[in-house]
Design a protein around this motif. Structure first.
Motif, PDB file in Angstrom:
ATOM      1  N   PRO A  16      -7.347 -15.205 -14.755  1.00  0.00           N
ATOM      2  CA  PRO A  16      -6.895 -14.839 -14.190  1.00  0.00           C
ATOM      3  C   PRO A  16      -6.263 -14.737 -12.363  1.00  0.00           C
ATOM      4  N   GLY A  17      -5.817 -16.140 -12.498  1.00  0.00           N
ATOM      5  CA  GLY A  17      -4.112 -16.337 -11.583  1.00  0.00           C
ATOM      6  C   GLY A  17      -3.211 -15.190 -12.184  1.00  0.00           C
ATOM      7  N   TYR A  45       0.011 -12.810  -7.218  1.00  0.00           N
ATOM      8  CA  TYR A  45      -0.144 -13.480  -5.471  1.00  0.00           C
ATOM      9  C   TYR A  45      -0.823 -13.148  -4.355  1.00  0.00           C
ATOM     10  N   GLU A  46      -1.282 -13.917  -3.899  1.00  0.00           N
ATOM     11  CA  GLU A  46      -2.386 -13.319  -2.290  1.00  0.00           C
ATOM     12  C   GLU A  46      -1.189 -13.407  -1.318  1.00  0.00           C
ATOM     13  N   GLU A  69       2.970 -15.181   4.391  1.00  0.00           N
ATOM     14  CA  GLU A  69       2.744 -16.522   3.180  1.00  0.00           C
ATOM     15  C   GLU A  69       1.884 -15.926   1.964  1.00  0.00           C
ATOM     16  N   SER A  70       2.950 -16.098   0.297  1.00  0.00           N
ATOM     17  CA  SER A  70       2.026 -15.440  -0.430  1.00  0.00           C
ATOM     18  C   SER A  70       1.512 -16.705  -1.359  1.00  0.00           C
ATOM     19  N   VAL A  71       0.823 -16.719  -1.801  1.00  0.00           N
ATOM     20  CA  VAL A  71      -0.217 -17.664  -2.251  1.00  0.00           C
ATOM     21  C   VAL A  71      -0.320 -17.716  -3.415  1.00  0.00           C
ATOM     22  N   SER A  72      -0.299 -18.646  -4.460  1.00  0.00           N
ATOM     23  CA  SER A  72       0.244 -18.156  -5.794  1.00  0.00           C
ATOM     24  C   SER A  72      -1.871 -18.095  -6.555  1.00  0.00           C
ATOM     25  N   LEU A  73      -2.194 -17.937  -7.265  1.00  0.00           N
ATOM     26  CA  LEU A  73      -2.950 -17.302  -7.596  1.00  0.00           C
ATOM     27  C   LEU A  73      -3.879 -18.436  -9.139  1.00  0.00           C
ATOM     28  N   LEU A  78      -5.594 -23.134 -11.847  1.00  0.00           N
ATOM     29  CA  LEU A  78      -4.999 -24.532 -12.445  1.00  0.00           C
ATOM     30  C   LEU A  78      -5.857 -25.925 -11.806  1.00  0.00           C
ATOM     31  N   ASP A  79      -5.530 -25.759 -10.175  1.00  0.00           N
ATOM     32  CA  ASP A  79      -6.267 -26.640  -8.970  1.00  0.00           C
ATOM     33  C   ASP A  79      -7.767 -26.661  -9.833  1.00  0.00           C
TER      34      ASP A  79
END
Ligand SMILES: [Zn+2]
Length: 212
Positions: A16-17, A45-46, A69-73, A78-79
């Motif tokens: 999903p990421g 990326y979001e 800012e781009s956040v890796s989904l 992974l978290d």
């Protein structure tokens, strides 16, 4: 649980990421007793605006300045994985931008390689291996007077500076980079017939490297 099943579970958990994710390494090559799990992934990326405090007056946003800012989904997935399973980052390997090295309670290992669409073909091929095959591909590029650098095939030799071979001065902007978005294009560009992962061996490139 056997390694192959663990690998399948990891693909399901992490996909999903990602916009693309695939098993590489010895499992993909169909080896009988794979040693570890290797996965190649392109993260989604979001893109968000993050407001950062700045000590200056800003007319539109007061003291807060919007910073894209781009956040890796994939990192978000992974978290979740770390929180809900025994997979964790290996202490002996740093977590770089391009890879994550994980281990679980059974001591099984996952090498997760992070790439993008343009680099996919070469990264996926090289991570499918085996190592000698990947080295052979790099040697074949050199034999053709080209070189592979950071996941891209440059159709020219490395430039020489002070008697040393250095990186292409144009880097990713070089107009002599071959299109190797997909794995089959890597084979094509290097003048090789397509080889299924299970056909790739330590020695199968020898005839191309040294003549039959
Ligand atoms: Zn170049």
């Amino acid at each position: 649980m056997i390694l192959r099943d663990k690998a399948a579970d990891l693909l399901t958990s992490l996909s999903p990421g990602t916009s693309r994710i695939a098993l590489a390494g010895s499992i993909r090559r169909g080896m009988k007793n794979p040693k570890d799990i290797e996965i190649v992934a392109i993260p989604l990326y979001e893109h968000t605006l993050h407001f950062r405090e700045v000590g200056l007056q800003g007319e539109m946003f007061g003291d807060r300045l919007p910073v894209p800012e781009s956040v890796s989904l994939l990192d978000a997935e992974l978290d979740k994985l770390y929180a809900s399973t025994s997979w964790k980052l290996r202490a002996d390997r740093g977590a770089g931008l391009r890879a994550r090295f994980l281990i679980d309670r059974d001591g099984d290992k996952l090498d997760l390689f992070i790439t993008d669409a343009r680099l996919w073909g070469i990264i996926y091929t090289f991570r499918t291996g085996p190592a000698q095959f990947s080295h052979g591909l790099a040697s074949l590029a050199l034999k053709r007077g080209w070189h592979i650098e950071s996941g891209l095939l440059h159709r020219h030799a490395r430039p020489v500076r002070n008697n040393r071979r250095v990186s292409c001065l144009l880097g990713e902007e070089c107009h002599l980079i071959a299109d190797t978005h997909e794995e089959h294009q890597v084979f094509q560009a290097l003048g090789l017939p397509w080889l299924e992962p299970e056909e790739r061996t330590d020695t199968c490139l020898n005839q191309y490297l040294w003549g039959a």
